[in-house]
Design an enzyme around this catalytic site. Structure first.
Site, PDB file in Angstrom:
ATOM      1  N   TYR A 149       0.852  -1.186   0.000  1.00 44.57           N
ATOM      2  CA  TYR A 149       0.000   0.000   0.000  1.00 44.57           C
ATOM      3  C   TYR A 149       0.886   1.233   0.000  1.00 44.57           C
ATOM      4  CZ  TYR A 149      -3.438   3.470   1.612  1.00 44.57           C
ATOM      5  OH  TYR A 149      -4.249   4.571   1.748  1.00 44.57           O
ATOM      6  N   ASP A 243       9.219   3.178  -0.352  1.00 43.91           N
ATOM      7  CA  ASP A 243       8.159   3.781   0.442  1.00 43.91           C
ATOM      8  C   ASP A 243       8.407   3.386   1.900  1.00 43.91           C
ATOM      9  OD1 ASP A 243       5.949   4.566   1.797  1.00 43.91           O
ATOM     10  OD2 ASP A 243       4.495   3.649   0.435  1.00 43.91           O
ATOM     11  N   LYS A 271       4.265   9.097   8.865  1.00 45.99           N
ATOM     12  CA  LYS A 271       4.073   8.483  10.178  1.00 45.99           C
ATOM     13  C   LYS A 271       5.057   8.987  11.244  1.00 45.99           C
ATOM     14  CE  LYS A 271       1.138   4.953   8.401  1.00 45.99           C
ATOM     15  NZ  LYS A 271       1.146   4.176   7.190  1.00 45.99           N
TER      16      LYS A 271
HETATM   17  C1  LIG Z   1       0.491   4.668   5.865  1.00 44.71           C
HETATM   18  C2  LIG Z   1       1.202   4.438   4.589  1.00 44.71           C
HETATM   19  C3  LIG Z   1       1.037   5.284   3.484  1.00 44.71           C
HETATM   20  C4  LIG Z   1       0.009   6.366   3.437  1.00 44.71           C
HETATM   21  O1  LIG Z   1       0.233   7.364   4.368  1.00 44.71           O
HETATM   22  P1  LIG Z   1      -0.998   8.341   4.777  1.00 44.71           P
HETATM   23  O2  LIG Z   1      -0.374   9.299   5.705  1.00 44.71           O
HETATM   24  O3  LIG Z   1      -2.030   7.453   5.384  1.00 44.71           O
HETATM   25  O4  LIG Z   1      -1.479   8.960   3.508  1.00 44.71           O
HETATM   26  C5  LIG Z   1       1.830   5.065   2.381  1.00 44.71           C
HETATM   27  N1  LIG Z   1       2.726   4.071   2.350  1.00 44.71           N
HETATM   28  C6  LIG Z   1       2.914   3.244   3.383  1.00 44.71           C
HETATM   29  C7  LIG Z   1       3.943   2.180   3.312  1.00 44.71           C
HETATM   30  C8  LIG Z   1       2.143   3.383   4.530  1.00 44.71           C
HETATM   31  O5  LIG Z   1       2.296   2.519   5.537  1.00 44.71           O
END
Ligand SMILES: *Cc1c(COP(=O)(O)O)cnc(C)c1O
Length: 432
Positions: A149, A243, A271
């Protein structure tokens, strides 16, 4: 006298109101308990390793706001600093020193990042990273891995794990086929499949990957896999985007790229770097990042980007995480937790597989090792749902989906972890 329990359940009451006003009653789908059934808890407050719901019930929390709360909830130093920062004004729409300080902290921790642009969420970070890669290479196609994701931007909402998988949704309506066709997907941990895609397509701008997957549950890279991905992207002139929105400052201070010794071209963060406030960031070499507006033609902007409150929480969090002993403690405590959960499951006759990297982990109700989405998807979701509710009854709040990682913070002491393992023993008995 007979006592009748007439205490209203506040969470249920609030959820009923929310359902009338907010789609599904929630502002992010994974909060809706669809993966486990029942009514989501409305959280009133949180402190250290615990959260307290609207009915004043307190739980040991392993969601940690889905990753950011590595220092635990309502950390005193951060709360005080936020109050002070708020008194100085909450948004300027102009540069301020905190942005420079947070950028310095990130650049010092992650050698592949020489320049970094702040945004407001992980979704914005990955969306912008993809635009940068496409702009730089003048190619349109991107490759992602099934079950990873990367936020909900159009190009990335294809076989996207997490909430989409929890709800069993096909790829989202509203994403134009003409756009989705530029997104190619291959199974995680399958270098051969990636090699095939590179053979079939010449115009790949970038490969984006969660170097340790958190969004189909925790799935680590197999030895050598990330090296193969790095080597193939370099060979074909495609950019490698890590990511690290979840893994950055989580699996090591320098993220998964430090842990596995790989240098990506672009890194996405989020995060933890916001310390519980809304933040994202993307960065890379100076040469690459210079192409972003205003120095370059690739446009990306944000009214609230570099917000002083968010920068304050992020900066203090990252400064605290300079102490490398924190990562060893997180490692030890998380290992203790996972071993305890595994033996509690085994004692009750359940077949589970627990994957863990540092302080992120998932116990899959699955008899076989989980190394990709096909494997994760074999897990017994109904059983997970029953276990989840049994744990709630025992005062432990796990992720309300089999396909999410759990997180340990520095406030999860050995005592709290032992309480959790005791709870799990009872919960497994209850479920069997
Ligand atoms: C949480 C997450 C996102 C999205 O971040 P948001 O702040 O919810 O938009 C993208 N990539 C990874 C790996 C994530 O865990």
């Amino acid at each position: 006298m007979t006592s009748i329990d007439v205490s209203p359940d506040r969470s249920q009451e609030l959820f009923a109101r929310a359902l009338e006003l907010i789609p599904g009653g929630v502002n992010s789908p994974v909060r809706a308990f669809r993966g486990v059934g029942g009514t989501p808890l409305f959280i009133k407050s949180a402190s250290g390793a615990t959260i307290t719901d609207a009915d004043e019930r307190t739980y040991i929390d392993y969601v940690g706001s889905w990753g950011p709360m590595i220092l635990g909830h309502a950390d005193e130093e951060i709360v005080n600093a936020l109050a002070e920062a708020a008194a100085n004004g909450t948004s300027f729409g102009a540069p301020n020193e905190l942005e420079v300080q947070l950028a310095e902290e990130i650049v010092a921790a992650i050698p592949s990042i020489e320049m970094v642009r702040m945004v407001n969420s992980g979704t914005e970070a990955t969306m912008s990273a993809i635009r940068l890669a496409r702009g730089l290479t003048a190619r349109d196609k991107i490759v992602k891995f099934e079950g990873c994701y990367h936020g909900h931007a159009d190009s990335l909402l294809v076989k996207a794990g997490s909430g989409v998988a929890t709800l069993g949704l096909p790829d989202s309506p509203g994403v134009p086929a003409s756009l989705a066709q530029h997104t190619l997907t291959v199974p995680f941990n399958n270098a051969g499949a990636l090699a095939d895609v590179f053979k079939q397509h010449q115009d790949i701008a970038a490969v984006i990957i969660e170097p340790v997957v958190g969004n189909m549950g925790c799935v680590p890279p197999q030895p050598g896999f990330l090296n193969s991905v790095r080597q193939m992207t370099s060979q074909h002139g495609a950019l490698l985007i890590f990511d690290e929105v979840m893994t950055g400052f989580r699996v090591a201070r320098g993220g998964a790229q430090q842990r596995y010794d790989i240098r990506p071209d672009i890194t996405c963060l989020g995060k933890i770097i916001g310390g519980g406030l809304p933040v994202g960031a993307y960065g890379g070499s100076r040469e690459l990042m210079r192409n972003i507006a205003p120095t370059g033609p690739i446009y990306q902007a944000g009214t609230l980007s570099g917000n002083p409150l968010a920068m304050t929480a992020g900066l203090l969090t990252l400064r605290r995480l300079r102490d490398e002993t924190i990562y060893q403690t997180l490692e030890d405590n998380s290992a203790r937790l996972c071993e305890g959960l595994s033996s509690a499951a085994a004692a009750a006759g359940f077949r589970t597989v627990t994957n863990r990297v540092g302080s992120m982990w998932t116990s899959f109700f699955n008899g076989e090792p989980v190394k990709d989405w096909a494997g994760a998807n074999k897990s017994d979701r109904a059983l997970y749902g029953r276990f989840f509710h049994a744990m709630l009854d025992e005062g432990v709040y796990l992720a309300p989906s089999q396909f999410e990682a759990g997180f340990v913070s520095i406030t999860h002491t050995n005592d709290i972890i032992d309480q959790t393992i005791d709870a799990a023993r009872k919960a497994f008995q209850h479920v069997s």
